[in-house]
Design an enzyme around this catalytic site. Structure first.
Site, mmCIF file in Angstrom:
data_model
loop_
_atom_site.group_PDB
_atom_site.id
_atom_site.type_symbol
_atom_site.label_atom_id
_atom_site.label_comp_id
_atom_site.label_asym_id
_atom_site.label_seq_id
_atom_site.Cartn_x
_atom_site.Cartn_y
_atom_site.Cartn_z
ATOM 1 N N GLU A 1 0.827 -1.212 0.000
ATOM 2 C CA GLU A 1 0.000 0.000 0.000
ATOM 3 C C GLU A 1 0.861 1.261 0.000
ATOM 4 O O GLU A 1 0.726 2.138 0.851
ATOM 5 C CB GLU A 1 -0.962 -0.013 1.193
ATOM 6 C CG GLU A 1 -1.994 -1.134 1.068
ATOM 7 C CD GLU A 1 -2.991 -1.190 2.218
ATOM 8 O OE1 GLU A 1 -2.648 -0.727 3.308
ATOM 9 O OE2 GLU A 1 -4.092 -1.695 1.995
ATOM 10 N N ARG B 1 5.423 -8.133 7.672
ATOM 11 C CA ARG B 1 4.020 -8.350 7.273
ATOM 12 C C ARG B 1 3.910 -8.850 5.828
ATOM 13 O O ARG B 1 4.629 -8.384 4.949
ATOM 14 C CB ARG B 1 3.199 -7.081 7.460
ATOM 15 C CG ARG B 1 3.082 -6.708 8.930
ATOM 16 C CD ARG B 1 2.304 -5.438 9.117
ATOM 17 N NE ARG B 1 0.878 -5.659 9.232
ATOM 18 C CZ ARG B 1 -0.047 -5.108 8.459
ATOM 19 N NH1 ARG B 1 0.302 -4.326 7.462
ATOM 20 N NH2 ARG B 1 -1.317 -5.349 8.663
ATOM 21 N N ASP C 1 -8.594 -8.828 3.670
ATOM 22 C CA ASP C 1 -8.271 -7.831 4.680
ATOM 23 C C ASP C 1 -9.327 -7.769 5.771
ATOM 24 O O ASP C 1 -10.109 -6.825 5.804
ATOM 25 C CB ASP C 1 -8.117 -6.468 4.008
ATOM 26 C CG ASP C 1 -7.553 -5.412 4.956
ATOM 27 O OD1 ASP C 1 -7.027 -5.791 6.005
ATOM 28 O OD2 ASP C 1 -7.641 -4.212 4.632
ATOM 29 N N GLU D 1 -12.586 -2.740 12.220
ATOM 30 C CA GLU D 1 -12.577 -1.946 10.990
ATOM 31 C C GLU D 1 -13.744 -2.290 10.062
ATOM 32 O O GLU D 1 -14.504 -1.416 9.672
ATOM 33 C CB GLU D 1 -11.243 -2.154 10.259
ATOM 34 C CG GLU D 1 -11.165 -1.380 8.944
ATOM 35 C CD GLU D 1 -9.814 -1.537 8.244
ATOM 36 O OE1 GLU D 1 -8.938 -2.228 8.799
ATOM 37 O OE2 GLU D 1 -9.649 -0.965 7.164
#
Lengths: 689, 689
Positions: free
Chosen positions: B296, B329, B375, B403
């Site tokens: 990202e 990650r 995600d 989230e």
């Protein structure tokens, strides 16, 4: 010569034709101007000549107060200011009865010839001088002029949506030129240049802060900030422009001085009266207030069960003794609508709210009505409220900043759109009741009328982000002065004085400008349906972005069809807000114009348009065609390499490339959305995803 | 007793049962603890007892170092710290070979009885004391204990996504407890209380800053901020918790010290070695780095044509001399995908990127793998990467912060979701190769393994926004200690120690928690399709919100059907990333579980599920049912008025109301979207718009 666009249309490029240059030199070597020394519009006009002429013709004019030594000279002043002027004005000249009209006239006398620029007021003279400079910048002969002009509209306003933190609501050209970090940029040299640009196109009123007045801006009308506001006002004054402020309707509360904002509360009334007195003591020619009340969560009279007339008149009373105006926005609708409710129609709101109040507003209150019933979409019908209130002053509000029209990254020359609105014949008093005439106060005898618009400038070098977006600002001013100018005339004029003296460049840029609105419309929102944009940002496609929202902005697309039924017969009845001829035209599928079809009707994708195409094929075709036209533009623009200064050439190339990439997103997303939803294939078998 | 939720599950409410209270008083009147004076976890344990016991039983314990005067007492210390402990430990006790295992044992000797809490290390003792206190808070007898426990997972971590400006990425409970205005809140008393909460559930590592490391946070590993970071580390140390930092992979460049971040450049390697030395000189037990690289838009080794092993190992080398870890990650995918391209599949990305690198990572490097391939959606299959790299350390990453699961405004107890993941049998080494065992290092002999998660706390009074969201944090820790605990056991335990001792309250809250994930799923995203949320915010329905975006998150709904074809036969081939048994199960429409159908297959709306319903009817039914269940909840909750303290009752009532309103939006928008698109009516004729 800077090529970053800062000079905009006041570039004053060197005149290339030697004959013309020497002609200009002859007539402008000496300038007689009795009022030049005073600080005021005539002084500004002289300054402009002193700045422009060296650039245009390499000659600094000599300034004299009474009598020229040369055989030819320029004479500048208000009527009766000196004998040259008096001689020039023979017989009745209508323009000179107008506060803003001017005369440009060449006089040949026995011992000398002179060119007179005059008018009733100093600002009229300033407008005349800008006209003269425009002639020179365009390479027109000034040998034997006899030109008298006056503006069509009395109020020719600009609204800034600038916030004191330096941001600009819906600004696409950098940060505010007026504010930074909650301070006023009173020493910024840009302000004078901005005033020059505005005066050169005849703007006579500017509201310098956002209609959404937040806490910091509420203080603009207090001791704390008024002295600095007055400094801005002084700069504008010397260019014939009145300064206006947007005010917070609940300023009494926000400032902690009265615990209510009820317009009928005597304490509130008294507070605003004192406030007006205070403002006028430092800005004697203050223009007045712009007010967004009871709109999109802004406070207003509704809070106290008062109506908009109560609310606006309270402010009107306060400003009346000083000749100040209240511009009361009609952008009032339910912004907490339930998307499930198909009977409520945001398009109806302004008319439903305001029409019943006709006649109740004070003489110095003016309703400010957006051009369409929704919100500055690429295509909307004309607001039915305009002209519908014979006893209420009105101004039309346009949007120069390209909120829904490409955000100054896409070319979208808006003059053709505005002209369509102005030429719309409302029929409110029979044939000829055009918006153009209503806004001029010729249909209903308004005490005040005109046109206003949200501007597109920021602190980008070139003011408007996209160089070509300058044309919208320029054209706006020119159109307000003379709405009979065609889009083409305006485009040509702007290109001639802004870009190099190359036929190829000028022809191509004029072509771009004139085609651009139609192109932008073609790859974005079809047949008047509007919206379909990313919420909040209003840029880029998001077909359902507003579909299930509280904003009243829906397309109701399902697997069979699309559009909003606003008919009386089976829809929201919005069509009835128009005069019968239009109401009938919009009501019927047979007569409703294609470009507004989905604004007024919900139809199947297979509905056949007047163009002979089905709705779905129209969607596909226009979206493919729009992108192709941008591709074609880019090819044509490339041919001009070397003909335009590098800086602007590269800038425009970059923006066109961005426009191309974005238009492809629009094309593919819109086409894919409707293909997936309808299941109807493109007749031409092109790629849809 | 504060009822604002600040004490969370460490409320230590007064024990109501008189018999139990006097039992507790007898055993805890005197505490023998030789290590109590030292600053360390045992000292923290004693402090906790001193805080808890007066609240629980109204009695302050007397602290002695060697020998108690009473007939019954508590003896606390590490193995071999004093004779009472030594006597308690008879024969081999597995838990006591573990650094974190503890023994709680009641000993009856000739002249006295005592309760021993011991373990190999101080933090083991601390865990034992928290266990003891939990027993008391739940009203369990401690008369004859013999409890030996050790944690299932070695690394039991928490990731904070806190930024130094005080914001929290994906935080729904206020601002950061660690930072404000780019300063570290080293004097905040909350930090100690936070460490207590974390230690009480067995957390042993905390990364205190966002994996997206911006400019300000890059300085956390510099002289400028390390002394303050060390203060945080000291607080956590005394609760047995190691401090970790997320680092900017391009720190060398960002700090202007080396002009590259190439992991194979000796200057970069040397820089990080010196950096590690510097960090360990002030934080000798520093845990290590968490790294989001090449993800990202974050920088990473790809910039230099290096791979992730090169990148991670360079940091690993630097930390190795000190025993530090690199948590690397695996959330790496193309976030500039073209939505038109159906062959690229974000779900494949982590496996495709990392699997080929198996065996190339250093021993102190650990891959951090999100539980699902996308995600943290409400429903995803288990990431096929987990267990697929036998020669590479791995931790599983969960998301406690809600989230995509209601943002702590909706109740969504996530333990059942995590348990499904943990119980998933990957088959990588035949039957029994569950995620639970892989994460424990029992399937592949990992040097390091465990579980980590993004936390849900902020500076709201109650830490987590919604009171009931505390249960996710609590349950996370408990599950990591002992994944054999059922969701129900965890819910009951949390409710018992957090809410009033009322059967009605406890039963209802447990019911709410256990039903909540399924309810949230039912009115949001159907059949594993995911997304359909407002972009960026990830809250509220926007069915096409991500459909035409660059994020690789699509549903491909058209008028006929919906879902992502990830089969080998005709789709992206993602199913092949699983072991054959799962690959075949997901590949086939006949065997693919309903709840993941649209994740793996594109099917017509008329496709019949194993449940017997069509896909479209399933969508309608679940969305109506979800809202009805929230309505039912609200009715049931109202019955508890008076049974729960007013403050928490009102808070939960308010959140439930909000959940109801929001769930109606989900229901109506999702149903309307699919009704409009499919044209298929609800069998039951309910209202769809």
């Amino acid at each position: 010569m800077k090529n970053n666009g800062y000079d905009a249309w006041l570039r004053y490029d060197k005149v290339k034709d030697d004959g013309l240059a020497s002609q200009y030199r002859e007539w402008t070597a000496e300038i007689v101007a009795s009022e030049a020394a005073v600080e005021g519009p005539v002084a500004s006009a002289i300054k402009e000549l002193q700045l422009a002429l060296p650039r245009l013709i390499g000659q600094t004019p000599k300034l004299v107060e009474e009598k020229a030594a040369s055989k030819r000279f320029l004479a500048i002043g208000t009527l009766n200011s000196f004998s040259y002027v008096e001689e020039a004005v023979q017989g009745p000249i209508a323009a000179l009865n107008d506060d803003e009209g001017y005369l440009l006239k060449t006089i040949t006398a026995a011992d000398c010839s002179y060119l007179v620029v005059t008018g009733k007021t100093e600002r009229a003279v300033l407008y005349g001088v800008f006209h003269l400079l425009r002639l020179m910048a365009q390479g027109e002969s000034i040998q034997s002029l006899q030109l008298a002009e006056q503006p069509k509209y009395r109020l020719r306003m600009i609204n800034h949506w600038d916030n004191m933190d330096g941001s600009i609501e819906r600004g696409y050209a950098g940060r505010s030129i007026f504010y930074r970090n909650n301070e006023l940029l009173v020493d910024s040299p840009r302000i004078v240049d901005y005033a020059r640009l505005m005066a050169s196109i005849g703007i006579n009123g500017i509201a310098i802060n956002n209609v959404n007045v937040h806490r910091a801006e509420t203080f603009l009308i207090t001791d704390k900030l008024l002295p600095q506001v007055a400094q801005f006002a002084a700069i504008f004054r010397s260019y014939g422009i009145k300064l206006f402020l947007s005010v917070n309707y609940a300023a009494t509360i926000e400032l902690g001085e009265v615990d209510t904002a009820d317009p009928l509360d005597p304490r509130v009334q008294e507070w605003w009266k004192q406030k007006a007195e205070q403002i006028y003591s430092v800005i004697p020619d203050f223009g007045g207030f712009v007010v967004k009340a009871d709109s999109e969560n802004r406070p207003g009279p509704f809070t106290y069960n008062r109506d908009h007339a109560d609310g606006a008149n309270m402010l009107g009373e306060a400003l009346k003794p000083y000749g100040g105006l209240v511009l009361w926005r009609c952008f009032v609708y339910d912004c907490h609508q339930d998307w499930r409710d198909r009977s409520t129609d945001r398009a109806r709101a302004a008319y439903d709210h305001f029409k019943p109040l006709d006649g109740r507003f004070l003489d110095n209150v003016i309703l400010q009505i957006k051009n369409g019933p929704m919100d500055f979409q690429v295509r909307e019908p004309v607001s039915p409220l305009f002209g519908a209130m014979p006893n209420t002053n009105a101004v039309m509000e346009f949007q120069i900043t390209q909120e829904y029209t490409g955000q100054q990254r896409h070319v979208c020359f808006l003059i053709p759109q505005w002209k369509e609105v102005l030429e719309f014949d409302t029929k409110v008093k029979g044939d000829g009741s055009t918006v153009k005439e209503i806004a001029a106060g010729s249909i209903h005898p308004y005490a005040h009328s005109g046109i206003t618009a949200v501007t597109n400038v920021g602190d980008d070098d070139n003011w408007t982000g996209h160089h070509l977006a300058q044309a919208n600002l320029y054209g706006y001013g020119r159109l307000l002065w003379n709405p009979e100018l065609s889009s083409e005339q305006i485009a040509e004029e702007w290109v001639r004085i802004t870009f190099p003296d190359s036929d190829a460049v000028q022809q191509l840029l004029v072509k771009f400008l004139l085609e651009s609105w139609s192109i932008y419309e073609s790859y974005t929102s079809p047949l008047g349906v509007g919206w379909m944009v990313t919420p909040h940002y209003h840029y880029g496609p998001d077909i359902d972005g507003y579909e299930y929202s509280k904003w009243g902005t829906y397309h109701f697309a399902d697997h069979k069809g699309i559009g909003v039924n606003r008919t009386v017969a089976s829809g929201t009845g919005y069509t009835s807000q128009y005069e019968p001829e239009h109401a009938a035209r919009y009501e019927s599928l047979e007569t409703c114009p294609d470009e507004l079809l989905l604004f007024f009707h919900h139809v199947p994708y297979t509905h056949v348009l007047h163009s002979g195409k089905t709705v779905i094929q129209h969607i596909y075709d226009t979206h493919f065609a729009g992108v192709e036209r941008v591709e074609y533009w880019i090819e044509r623009w490339k041919e001009l390499a070397g003909e335009v200064d590098e800086q602007r050439f590269a800038h425009i190339s970059g923006r066109l490339q961005e426009q191309l990439e974005n238009s492809k997103e629009w094309r593919d997303i819109v086409n894919t959305y409707f293909f997936r939803k309808s299941g109807i294939a493109d007749e031409k078998g092109r790629t849809i995803y």
